[in-house]
Enzyme design. Structure first.
Site, PDB file in Angstrom:
ATOM      1  N   HIS A 291       0.882  -1.189   0.000  1.00 13.91           N
ATOM      2  CA  HIS A 291       0.000   0.000   0.000  1.00 13.91           C
ATOM      3  C   HIS A 291       0.908   1.224   0.000  1.00 13.91           C
ATOM      4  O   HIS A 291       1.690   1.405  -0.911  1.00 13.91           O
ATOM      5  CB  HIS A 291      -0.928  -0.112   1.220  1.00 13.91           C
ATOM      6  CG  HIS A 291      -2.071   0.861   1.268  1.00 13.91           C
ATOM      7  ND1 HIS A 291      -2.445   1.641   0.208  1.00 13.91           N
ATOM      8  CD2 HIS A 291      -2.950   1.159   2.266  1.00 13.91           C
ATOM      9  CE1 HIS A 291      -3.481   2.384   0.549  1.00 13.91           C
ATOM     10  NE2 HIS A 291      -3.810   2.117   1.790  1.00 13.91           N
ATOM     11  N   HIS A 330      -1.931  -1.852 -10.023  1.00 15.78           N
ATOM     12  CA  HIS A 330      -2.914  -1.296  -9.099  1.00 15.78           C
ATOM     13  C   HIS A 330      -4.161  -2.146  -9.164  1.00 15.78           C
ATOM     14  O   HIS A 330      -4.523  -2.618 -10.245  1.00 15.78           O
ATOM     15  CB  HIS A 330      -3.241   0.157  -9.489  1.00 15.78           C
ATOM     16  CG  HIS A 330      -3.842   0.940  -8.390  1.00 15.78           C
ATOM     17  ND1 HIS A 330      -5.184   0.872  -8.095  1.00 15.78           N
ATOM     18  CD2 HIS A 330      -3.293   1.780  -7.477  1.00 15.78           C
ATOM     19  CE1 HIS A 330      -5.427   1.660  -7.068  1.00 15.78           C
ATOM     20  NE2 HIS A 330      -4.294   2.216  -6.660  1.00 15.78           N
ATOM     21  N   ASP A 386       3.012   5.830  -6.635  1.00 14.11           N
ATOM     22  CA  ASP A 386       4.247   5.698  -5.862  1.00 14.11           C
ATOM     23  C   ASP A 386       5.505   5.634  -6.716  1.00 14.11           C
ATOM     24  O   ASP A 386       6.610   5.725  -6.197  1.00 14.11           O
ATOM     25  CB  ASP A 386       4.183   4.433  -4.993  1.00 14.11           C
ATOM     26  CG  ASP A 386       3.183   4.603  -3.870  1.00 14.11           C
ATOM     27  OD1 ASP A 386       3.090   5.720  -3.354  1.00 14.11           O
ATOM     28  OD2 ASP A 386       2.498   3.630  -3.524  1.00 14.11           O
TER      29      ASP A 386
END
Ligand code: ACO
Length: 452
Positions: A291, A330, A386
């Site tokens: 995460h 994702h 990210d």
């Protein structure tokens, strides 16, 4: 024909009938139970059926009724929400209807926090009051400072953040009044105001530097940078480019509908625990490498790769299943994460101030190679938020293991919005999933001396 009658046609005979409207079922799904031959019309609303409507499907009166089995919530909506919309196939992200691209360009983090939590963009007066109230809740109780001094100097900042947010619960027992709008609003000011202060204290504690108190004359991100980096100067001079870049990063991370940590926030909050402990739980979920911990892992990965010529060898290892390409893939986006696009643009502005980071070149090349590779194309794996955020954070001087803390600062508004929406939703109750029990049937206790 009177309004209340509807014409229906019998598909077998072609005959037409006029029947009262109320006799027509809403859009529904017919389930025929092959065990009993019985047919059940299950209403379809907003593209979903209610799992509880399946409970009526049983083979006998003692039967518990049919349940759904959905590990990791792959196809289960746990709530109705009006906060964040994502179309993962098209790469769309909107907060309360506003496209993320417009918010990143035209708004500020605190304005977006207001929008996410309250549902509408604030008027100037509302915005001024909101900023004022958050700014005047940035200070921590001195005992919190002492509490944090107890951590070792190599403690992970996320461990410190999670524990300290949880500890705040003991300083604000009034936060238990979760049904009281005014009390909830006060806790929202406190959390949005104090989380950056805790984050900066975590950083300075590890370096053995004195804690820097908030400067209420600065912006939200400007004050955070000051609490992080101010040394002996009387007033910290915030670089406006870095201040704005950080604000954009915070906007992009403010909310992301029912992700792992939002689900934890709602789940803990559903037991009517106060928002401080609920948010400590949400932050703990964010800490995991699948995460919010992924931005830290991206940097570790880029450093391990070391240079552009080592990328093909690394990609081979990913395809062999030996490692993951962190910052790619994702659960929801099967397209380029719209946040990653905006971050890539912000990176250029940051690097003009800080100088270019060699890891960026590796990342750009890694992305290019991966996006042309059959393995990633077939699985629809694209860069997520990210992939580039860590490189910017690093260029701004943040240590790698503090990246997830930055994510947590931004996500505070989203967690609180999800928490409040859950509390105000009359359909919500304490979250308590069912299980499919596959363990032993009843058996008799065996004394220890008789066990083998
Ligand atoms: N590198 C290599 N292969 C991958 C990656 C990756 N980063 N992500 C997914 N895959 C592969 C899986 O191995 C699987 O392959 P298979 O069908 O041959 O078994 C396939 O793609 C589907 O992946 P799942 O794991 O089923 O996808 P899921 O939706 O469960 O996982 C997740 C999503 C956890 C984000 C995953 O893509 C991942 O681990 N990515 C790396 C970690 C990361 O960047 N996380 C940040 C997400 S964004 C956020 O939380 C803020």
């Amino acid at each position: 024909m009177p309004d209340s009658l509807t014409t229906i046609i019998d598909a077998k005979t072609g005959k037409q009938f006029e029947v009262p409207q109320e006799m027509i079922l809403p859009e529904h799904l017919s389930i025929i139970d092959s065990r009993t031959g019985k047919e059940y019309p299950i209403p379809v609303t907003n593209g979903t059926i209610k799992a509880m409507d399946l409970r009526q499907i049983k083979v006998s009166a003692e039967d518990f009724g049919l349940m759904t089995y959905d590990p990791a919530f792959m196809n289960t909506a746990s709530c109705q929400s009006r906060i964040t919309f994502i179309d993962g196939d098209k790469g769309i992200l909107r907060y309360r209807g506003y496209p993320i691209e417009q918010l990143a360009e035209k708004s500020s983090y605190l304005e977006v926090a207001y929008l996410v939590i309250n549902g509408e963009l604030p008027t100037q007066q509302q915005l001024d009051a909101w900023i004022h109230n958050i700014t005047y809740h940035t200070m921590l109780h001195e005992n919190i400072k002492k509490f944090m001094e107890g951590f070792t100097t190599d403690a992970h900042p996320m461990g410190m953040l999670v524990s300290t947010i949880g500890a705040l619960s003991t300083f604000y027992p009034d936060a238990k009044k979760i049904t009281d709008h005014e009390s909830r609003t006060l806790q929202i000011y406190r959390l949005i105001g104090k989380v950056p202060t805790i984050a900066a204290y975590c950083y300075r504690h590890r370096l053995g530097l004195p804690y820097m108190y908030p400067d209420n004359e600065l912006s939200y991100t400007g004050n955070f940078l000051s609490m992080m980096y101010k040394m002996t100067e009387l007033k910290y001079k915030v670089n406006p480019v870095l201040e704005r870049a950080l604000d954009i990063l915070f906007i992009l991370h403010a909310d992301h509908e029912q992700n792992c940590s939002a689900n934890v926030m709602r789940s803990i909050g559903s037991s009517q625990a106060d928002p401080f402990v609920a948010m400590a739980g949400a932050a703990a979920a964010l800490y995991g490498p699948l995460h919010g911990g992924a931005n830290e892992e991206v940097l570790v990965m880029l450093r391990q790769i070391g240079s552009k010529d080592k990328i093909p060898e690394f990609i081979k290892r990913v395809k062999n299943g030996e490692t993951k390409l962190m910052g790619f893939g994702h659960r929801i986006y099967k397209n380029y994460d719209p946040r990653a696009k905006i971050i890539k643009q912000a990176a250029d502005q940051v690097f003009e101030v800080t100088g270019r980071n060699s890891l960026l070149d590796i990342a750009i090349e890694l992305e290019r190679i991966a996006l042309e590779d059959e393995y990633f194309i077939k699985r629809k794996l694209y860069p997520n938020v990210d992939f580039y955020s860590g490189i910017i954070y690093q260029a701004m001087g943040f240590p790698t293991d503090a990246f997830t803390v930055l994510f947590a600062i931004a996500r505070t508004s989203g967690w609180l919005a999800q928490w409040q929406e859950m509390l105000l939703d009359p359909e919500q109750k304490i979250a308590r999933p069912r299980q499919v029990f596959l363990g032993h049937d009843k058996r008799e206790f065996v004394p220890v001396e008789m066990r083998r």
